[in-house]
Write a protein that holds these residues in place. Structure first.
Motif, PDB file in Angstrom:
ATOM      1  N   THR A 115      49.807  38.232  38.728  1.00  0.00           N
ATOM      2  CA  THR A 115      49.896  39.112  37.568  1.00  0.00           C
ATOM      3  C   THR A 115      51.362  39.480  37.454  1.00  0.00           C
ATOM      4  O   THR A 115      51.896  40.253  38.260  1.00  0.00           O
ATOM      5  N   PHE A 124      51.923  41.377  40.926  1.00  0.00           N
ATOM      6  CA  PHE A 124      50.931  41.196  41.993  1.00  0.00           C
ATOM      7  C   PHE A 124      50.708  39.704  42.157  1.00  0.00           C
ATOM      8  O   PHE A 124      50.702  38.963  41.172  1.00  0.00           O
ATOM      9  N   ASP A 126      48.703  36.716  45.112  1.00  0.00           N
ATOM     10  CA  ASP A 126      48.013  36.510  46.372  1.00  0.00           C
ATOM     11  C   ASP A 126      47.467  35.093  46.445  1.00  0.00           C
ATOM     12  O   ASP A 126      47.311  34.427  45.431  1.00  0.00           O
ATOM     13  N   ASN A 225      45.119  44.336  48.009  1.00  0.00           N
ATOM     14  CA  ASN A 225      45.780  44.415  46.710  1.00  0.00           C
ATOM     15  C   ASN A 225      47.207  44.949  46.778  1.00  0.00           C
ATOM     16  O   ASN A 225      48.111  44.359  46.218  1.00  0.00           O
TER      17      ASN A 225
HETATM   18  C1  LIG Z   1      45.641  45.257  41.933  1.00  0.00           C
HETATM   19  O1  LIG Z   1      45.318  46.543  41.468  1.00  0.00           O
HETATM   20  C2  LIG Z   1      45.987  46.890  40.266  1.00  0.00           C
HETATM   21  C3  LIG Z   1      45.711  48.355  39.966  1.00  0.00           C
HETATM   22  O2  LIG Z   1      44.351  48.659  40.102  1.00  0.00           O
HETATM   23  C4  LIG Z   1      45.524  45.959  39.152  1.00  0.00           C
HETATM   24  O3  LIG Z   1      46.168  46.288  37.941  1.00  0.00           O
HETATM   25  C5  LIG Z   1      45.900  44.533  39.542  1.00  0.00           C
HETATM   26  O4  LIG Z   1      45.392  43.621  38.580  1.00  0.00           O
HETATM   27  C6  LIG Z   1      45.314  44.177  40.905  1.00  0.00           C
HETATM   28  N1  LIG Z   1      45.900  42.899  41.299  1.00  0.00           N
HETATM   29  C7  LIG Z   1      45.196  41.891  41.819  1.00  0.00           C
HETATM   30  C8  LIG Z   1      45.966  40.662  42.131  1.00  0.00           C
HETATM   31  O5  LIG Z   1      44.006  41.969  42.045  1.00  0.00           O
END
Ligand SMILES: *[C@@H]1O[C@H](CO)[C@@H](O)[C@H](O)[C@H]1NC(C)=O
Ligand SMILES: *[C@@H]1O[C@H](CO)[C@@H](O)[C@H](O)[C@H]1NC(C)=O
Length: 242
Positions: A115, A124, A126, A225
């Motif tokens: 993301t 983010f 993974d 996360n």
């Molecule tokens: C992690 O958590 C955030 C906030 O809740 C969210 O916006 C994001 O999409 C999540 N990222 C993943 C890779 O799951």
């Protein structure tokens, strides 16, 4: 004159808000054989990337840019062939040929998930085994600020995959299903009454993946996360089999 100024400022606006914000993702193939990586954009309203599937010879790498914001995934297809003009793969196949054009891969496949935030915000990313495993994968980060840790699954989970999760080609185990994919039960998929991080806890099956690859997601509510974040528009390198 005014039109030119407007055009010019629109152009710089475009550069500032789109061009300058693109992140580069490089995909490397460290596997002993050719792989066929694929991309899927899943963010609402976001277009598919310029490439949604390509062949990558052993030792080769290829880069592409992703806009910001962007939410999507990259995975590797393996054991692909062109049978009677129909391209398909024994793992990660998307059912559309070499270019996936918005279709996801059939699980099990190791996923590199992203993301990418706009404005140099918090990305983010993974490596996920939630849909199972086909080949080892690692995400390494270039630039950026913050934790920016590598998320990876370098172990070959196929070697320790229990019989009930195996995907085989002849005698060779070529992929390992997650328990969710194999049994489609709420406690493995974190659905229904288990759609709650406090109730969907590790299982004997998810622990197999967790032990092999502690830096990858092993089930939907695996608590990782916050771990894999990076700010200020880093670039990413995904290495399959390394
Ligand atoms: C992690 O958590 C955030 C906030 O809740 C969210 O916006 C994001 O999409 C999540 N990222 C993943 C890779 O799951
Ligand atoms: C996991 O647990 C289930 C029942 O809870 C059992 O049927 C299965 O054999 C176990 N599998 C492994 C690989 O431990």
């Amino acid at each position: 004159m005014a039109n030119h100024a407007l055009l010019l400022s629109s152009f710089f606006f475009f550069l500032l808000h789109f061009g300058a914000e693109a992140a580069t993702i490089t995909v490397r193939n460290n596997c002993p054989t050719t792989i066929w990586p694929a991309t899927l954009t899943s963010g609402p309203g976001q277009p598919q990337l310029s490439t949604t599937g390509f062949e990558l010879a052993r030792g080769a790498s290829r880069s592409f840019t992703v806009p910001a914001p962007w939410t999507g995934r990259v995975w590797a297809r393996t054991h692909c062939s062109n049978n009677g003009g129909r391209f398909n793969c024994l793992t990660g196949d998307c059912g559309r040929g070499l270019s996936c054009n918005g279709a996801g891969g059939v699980p099990p496949a190791t996923l590199a998930e992203f993301t990418i935030a706009p404005g140099g915000g918090q990305d983010f990313y993974d490596v996920s085994l939630v849909d199972g495993f086909n080949v080892p994968a690692s995400i390494t980060i270039q630039g950026g600020t913050g934790p920016c840790r590598s998320s990876n699954c370098r172990a070959d989970v196929n070697r320790v995959c229990p019989g009930e999760l195996q995907v085989k080609s002849g005698n060779e185990v070529i992929a390992c299903k997650s328990a969710c994919v194999a049994f489609n039960q709420p406690r493995y998929c974190c659905t229904g009454e288990f759609n709650d991080p406090n109730k969907c806890t590790p299982t004997n099956y998810s622990m197999i993946f967790e032990r092999q690859c502690p830096d990858a997601y092993s089930y939907a509510y695996d608590d990782k996360n916050s771990t894999f974040t990076c700010n200020n528009r880093p670039n990413y390198v995904i290495t399959f089999c390394g």
